[in-house]
Design a protein around this motif. Structure first.
Motif, PDB file in Angstrom:
ATOM      1  N   GLY A 512       0.780  -1.235   0.000  1.00 59.93           N
ATOM      2  CA  GLY A 512       0.000   0.000   0.000  1.00 59.93           C
ATOM      3  C   GLY A 512       0.806   1.275   0.000  1.00 59.93           C
ATOM      4  N   PRO A 575      -3.749   9.657   4.404  1.00 56.01           N
ATOM      5  CA  PRO A 575      -2.581   8.847   4.788  1.00 56.01           C
ATOM      6  C   PRO A 575      -1.386   9.116   3.869  1.00 56.01           C
ATOM      7  CG  PRO A 575      -4.578   7.498   4.580  1.00 56.01           C
ATOM      8  CD  PRO A 575      -4.896   8.834   3.993  1.00 56.01           C
ATOM      9  N   ARG A 607      -3.850   6.580   9.600  1.00 56.22           N
ATOM     10  CA  ARG A 607      -3.517   5.249   9.084  1.00 56.22           C
ATOM     11  C   ARG A 607      -4.382   4.894   7.880  1.00 56.22           C
ATOM     12  NH1 ARG A 607      -3.336   2.568  13.710  1.00 56.22           N
ATOM     13  NH2 ARG A 607      -1.060   2.662  13.775  1.00 56.22           N
ATOM     14  N   ASN A 608      -5.630   5.348   7.871  1.00 55.42           N
ATOM     15  CA  ASN A 608      -6.574   5.019   6.795  1.00 55.42           C
ATOM     16  C   ASN A 608      -7.304   6.266   6.337  1.00 55.42           C
ATOM     17  OD1 ASN A 608      -6.345   1.997   6.998  1.00 55.42           O
ATOM     18  ND2 ASN A 608      -7.163   2.394   9.055  1.00 55.42           N
ATOM     19  N   ASP A 609      -7.849   6.206   5.136  1.00 54.34           N
ATOM     20  CA  ASP A 609      -8.762   7.248   4.684  1.00 54.34           C
ATOM     21  C   ASP A 609     -10.001   7.244   5.576  1.00 54.34           C
ATOM     22  OD1 ASP A 609      -7.434   8.418   2.437  1.00 54.34           O
ATOM     23  OD2 ASP A 609      -7.810   6.563   1.332  1.00 54.34           O
ATOM     24  N   HIS A 611     -13.324   6.647   7.043  1.00 48.53           N
ATOM     25  CA  HIS A 611     -14.362   5.648   6.781  1.00 48.53           C
ATOM     26  C   HIS A 611     -14.931   5.192   8.124  1.00 48.53           C
ATOM     27  CE1 HIS A 611     -16.253   1.841   5.506  1.00 48.53           C
ATOM     28  NE2 HIS A 611     -16.305   2.400   4.305  1.00 48.53           N
ATOM     29  N   LEU A 614     -13.214   1.997   9.530  1.00 51.76           N
ATOM     30  CA  LEU A 614     -11.767   1.913   9.595  1.00 51.76           C
ATOM     31  C   LEU A 614     -11.228   2.801  10.703  1.00 51.76           C
ATOM     32  CD1 LEU A 614     -10.850   2.078   5.791  1.00 51.76           C
ATOM     33  CD2 LEU A 614     -10.894   0.039   7.248  1.00 51.76           C
ATOM     34  N   SER A 616      -9.184   5.552  12.607  1.00 50.10           N
ATOM     35  CA  SER A 616      -8.684   6.885  12.240  1.00 50.10           C
ATOM     36  C   SER A 616      -7.412   7.236  13.007  1.00 50.10           C
ATOM     37  CB  SER A 616      -9.757   7.942  12.498  1.00 50.10           C
ATOM     38  OG  SER A 616     -10.126   7.936  13.874  1.00 50.10           O
ATOM     39  N   SER A 619      -0.661   7.026  11.982  1.00 51.87           N
ATOM     40  CA  SER A 619       0.385   6.049  11.696  1.00 51.87           C
ATOM     41  C   SER A 619       1.492   6.150  12.745  1.00 51.87           C
ATOM     42  CB  SER A 619       0.980   6.301  10.302  1.00 51.87           C
ATOM     43  OG  SER A 619      -0.012   6.159   9.305  1.00 51.87           O
ATOM     44  N   ASP A 623       3.302   0.618  11.925  1.00 54.02           N
ATOM     45  CA  ASP A 623       3.059   0.627  10.483  1.00 54.02           C
ATOM     46  C   ASP A 623       4.360   0.394   9.729  1.00 54.02           C
ATOM     47  OD1 ASP A 623       0.088   1.634  10.053  1.00 54.02           O
ATOM     48  OD2 ASP A 623       0.936   2.803  11.702  1.00 54.02           O
TER      49      ASP A 623
END
Length: 810
Positions: A512, A575, A607-609, A611, A614, A616, A619, A623
């Motif tokens: 990713g 991210p 860490r994530n977009d 959503h 997911l 929030s 990071s 990671d």
């Protein structure tokens, strides 16, 4: 570099079309980006003023009758300088002229028939602003009497300018003469050199001035002439026209001459007012800490000891190779001129200009590391022009302080065999010699090759390949014959290093992350921001960097990656997961530098977009650690992570990546960047996790299996079920989760070992911690019984106790 064709034609006859000339220059390595034509305006011709009468209804307007070659026309004109008998620029209806009354640069208007205060104006008599060749709009442009009536104005005033996009290694073409030299070689026409000899009728120069160089590492040569009895005034029209054609503003005859010579031969010069220099003595030295200088743009500059200053015994009078000081500038009262022509060290000159945000045309040339021989030629050329234009007497002799004498490469050996070796084609000896001589090289030949003297204007020539390139570009790359490949094609050769780098790149993308590419060169100051350990090898300084931003070769990928993180954090709130693979350059002081392949990755931001399903969280260390584990596992390597210390990373948030199966080889580091380091990158994130892998060490580990990693073996799917059990252990506080996992996984029946809980505090002895580990047991051939699992578990507990002193938690 803008090169007016009329100026170029003074040094070489141009007997081919401009488009053909532009093409041939481009093919010879000096790309012509465009041909700009000024003064070529349709429906504008040379006119003759026949009669001038007062406008019947306006005091400030007059009616002008103009003979334009095809008849006569009457125009209304408000210019105060229009008079009978003048040759002027007449624009008829339909001409597109510059809008002299608009504040918008470049705005034009189409001339229409109009009635002004009751009188129809059938055209216009133009000013230089309306013709687009200057700013003056106080009066009309008056042409020379020899201009023929009816001639298109472009043939009288028009100029074609070649806009050449030069490569960094050709500072000689930052002078019109340098371009002319290439044109002469391309066309076969002779080069006409400008005259540099002058009559020195004044007193001995040593009785008038002196020069001292305190820092010869930054000033390689300094030449000086003195011209007494000059008259400061406006430059002649030809000189002003030359400067205007390349976009330079005329100032006065002395300053204009120094600018003219710089654009003519590529050597920057500077003129000082003799009477404003204390003791008439020039001292070239580093600036003192806190010293200040007001430059010609009337701004006070704070200097530092790395900057080279031109001074007299009392104070600074100019920034070497950048800009003169206001306290010694030429003015209308100047009667004697000190004329400087010097050679300054390129990297220091560029750094000074960048630090002060004061780039100039002089800096553009000095940063290319000019040869010192150009300084004397420039001085003599400018002195001659000053005597011709501003009058006066030149002192007898010149002052020439040359600490670099004998240090520059004087000649290069060109073997006949070098040409086919580099180009794959041979040239007749006569072609080689005539081509090099046409470019100004002096050479002597023997049976095997030539000894070629390096001209004073070519700092880019240092090896035989440079001379081969000169031959190829003048003969024409398109004239080198093509041949069909013969013989057997070369066999494929394995390239493990390249294969590994590509494999690692693919794996990081799968994880990713996005790949970035940064420059291989940087600055000492920039690299210092990441606080590399003192044990890292020395930097490699570039002798002739393309910019002060690329003065040394990088020793780490960390700086470039952190700069990319910082740049993205200022424009992106999602991210950030990026990586780079590339070489670092390490100088151990013996032989060639080591070029080591590295892979570095960084995580920042969320860490994530965003959503609903997911996390929030931001990071962090894990990671980066997870990315390393993913890459190494796919390469068939089982790493362990141990607490470590690295100046780039935060204390307590740093781990060394070690491979027990490879004699405990250390192959990388992972951690969170320290606050002190991160604060120097202007990043809009609070935390950056970064890892670094030494790909050369990784390659040594996997070279016994396959260059593509993954062990290179097919693993059959295990069909029997797995069982898991959890262990709660009491271990010493300094014991790591990696050590526990590594011991557990030694048993071939243990499919995986995962630490899922950690506790310190009440109920746990001081100096100890509780660690919960889930062990997954699986045999490839049979279903394990509880008794068999119990025996294996006891073996693992015994080993944990032996190596770590671990005990089961009660």
């Amino acid at each position: 570099m803008k090169v007016p064709v009329s100026w170029l034609s003074e040094y070489v006859d141009i007997d081919i079309g401009l488009d053909d000339l532009a093409h041939r220059l481009t093919m010879a390595g000096n790309e012509v980006g465009s041909i700009d034509r000024t003064g070529w305006i349709e429906n504008v011709v040379v006119g003759l003023v026949i009669n001038v009468r007062q406008h019947p209804d306006a005091d400030r307007l007059r009616l002008v009758t103009v003979d334009h070659g095809n008849g006569e026309a009457e125009v209304v004109c408000g210019a105060p300088n229009v008079a009978e008998g003048q040759k002027i620029a007449y624009a008829s209806i339909g001409a597109i002229l510059q809008d002299a009354y608009s504040s918008e640069p470049g705005k034009t208007k189409k001339l229409k028939r109009s009635k002004i205060r009751g009188v129809v104006s059938d055209g216009m008599v133009c000013s230089v602003r309306e013709l687009g060749i200057g700013d003056d709009h106080e009066g009309i442009l008056v042409l020379d009497d020899h201009a023929e009536v009816g001639t298109p104005i472009g043939e009288v005033l028009g100029e074609s300018v070649l806009d050449i996009e030069l490569t960094p290694n050709r500072p000689d073409c930052l002078g019109v003469l340098g371009v002319a030299r290439d044109v002469a070689a391309i066309t076969g026409n002779p080069l006409k050199q400008p005259e540099v000899d002058f009559d020195a009728l004044g007193p001995d120069i040593d009785t008038l001035a002196s020069v001292e160089i305190e820092d010869p590492d930054l000033c390689l040569r300094y030449t000086l002439s003195v011209i007494e009895g000059v008259t400061i005034g406006e430059s002649p029209k030809w000189l002003k026209d030359r400067l205007l054609a390349i976009g330079e503003r005329p100032i006065n005859n002395i300053v204009d001459i120094t600018n003219f010579v710089m654009f003519e031969i590529g050597q920057p010069l500077h003129a000082f007012d003799y009477d404003k220099v204390a003791d008439h003595k020039i001292i070239v030295r580093r600036a003192r800490s806190g010293e200040k200088l007001t430059t010609l743009d009337s701004k006070e500059r704070k200097l530092d000891p790395d900057m080279l200053l031109i001074a007299d015994p009392d104070h600074g009078i100019g920034l070497a190779g950048v800009m003169g000081g206001a306290n010694s500038e030429i003015s209308e009262s100047t009667g004697t001129v000190l004329l400087e022509s010097a050679t300054f060290e390129g990297v220091n000159n560029r750094r000074t200009a960048r630090t002060l945000e004061l780039s100039s045309q002089a800096t553009l040339r000095f940063e290319k590391s000019l040869r010192s021989g150009l300084a004397e030629v420039g001085l003599r050329r400018a002195t001659k022009l000053i005597l011709e234009i501003a009058g006066g007497k030149a002192a007898s002799g010149i002052i020439d302080v040359n600490p670099s004498a004998g240090q520059e490469l004087e000649s290069v050996r060109l073997e006949s065999s070098d040409i086919p070796r580099v180009l794959g084609v041979e040239f007749d000896r006569g072609v080689v010699e005539s081509t090099l001589r046409a470019l100004g090289f002096d050479l002597t030949g023997d049976a095997t090759g030539w000894d070629v003297l390096i001209p004073y204007w070519r700092p880019d020539i240092s090896i035989s390949e440079d001379l081969v390139e000169e031959i190829a570009r003048i003969v024409g790359y398109d004239n080198i014959p093509t041949t069909i490949l013969s013989g057997r094609p070369p066999q494929w050769q394995p390239q493990p290093e390249m294969d590994l780098r590509q494999r690692v790149t693919d794996l990081m993308v799968q994880a990713g992350m996005r790949e970035t590419i940064n420059y291989s060169a940087t600055t000492s100051e920039g690299e210092a921001r990441v606080s590399l350990d003192e044990s890292v090898a020395a930097q490699i300084k570039l002798r002739n960097p393309i910019s002060s931003d690329f003065a040394v070769m990088r020793r780490t990928l960390r700086e470039g990656l952190l700069m990319t993180v910082a740049r993205n954090s200022r424009t992106w709130r999602g991210p950030i997961a990026i990586f780079e693979t590339g070489r670092v350059f390490l100088d151990y002081g013996e032989g060639l530098p080591e070029e080591r392949q590295m892979a570095t990755g960084a995580f920042a931001g969320p860490r994530n977009d965003l959503h609903w399903d997911l996390s929030s969280d931001t990071s962090d260390f894990y990671d980066a650690k997870g990315a390393i584990e993913f890459v190494l596992t796919n390469l068939g390597i089982s790493p362990v992570f141990e607490p470590g210390v690295d100046p780039t990373f935060a204390v307590g948030r740093t781990a060394i990546v070690r491979v027990p199966a490879a004699n405990d080889a250390v192959i990388g580091v992972v951690g969170e960047i320290s606050e002190e380091v991160l604060s120097q990158f202007d990043a809009e994130v609070d935390r950056v996790a970064l890892f670094e892998l030494d790909l050369q060490s990784v390659l040594e580990i996997i070279s016994g299996s396959t260059p593509y990693g993954g062990g290179g073996k097919f693993q059959e799917f295990i069909r029997v079920p797995a069982s898991h059990r959890d262990l709660s252990l009491i271990v010493k506080s300094q014991s790591t989760a990696g050590e526990i996992v590594e011991i557990a996984r030694r048993n071939r029946i243990v499919a995986s070992a995962t630490v899922f809980d950690l506790f310190e505090g009440k109920g746990v002895p001081e100096g100890k911690k509780a660690v919960a580990v889930r062990l997954v047991y699986q045999s490839p051939k049979k279903t394990l019984t509880a008794e068999q699992i119990g025996k294996i578990e006891q073996q693992i507990l015994n080993q944990l106790k032996k190596e770590l002193g671990a005990e089961l938690r009660a």
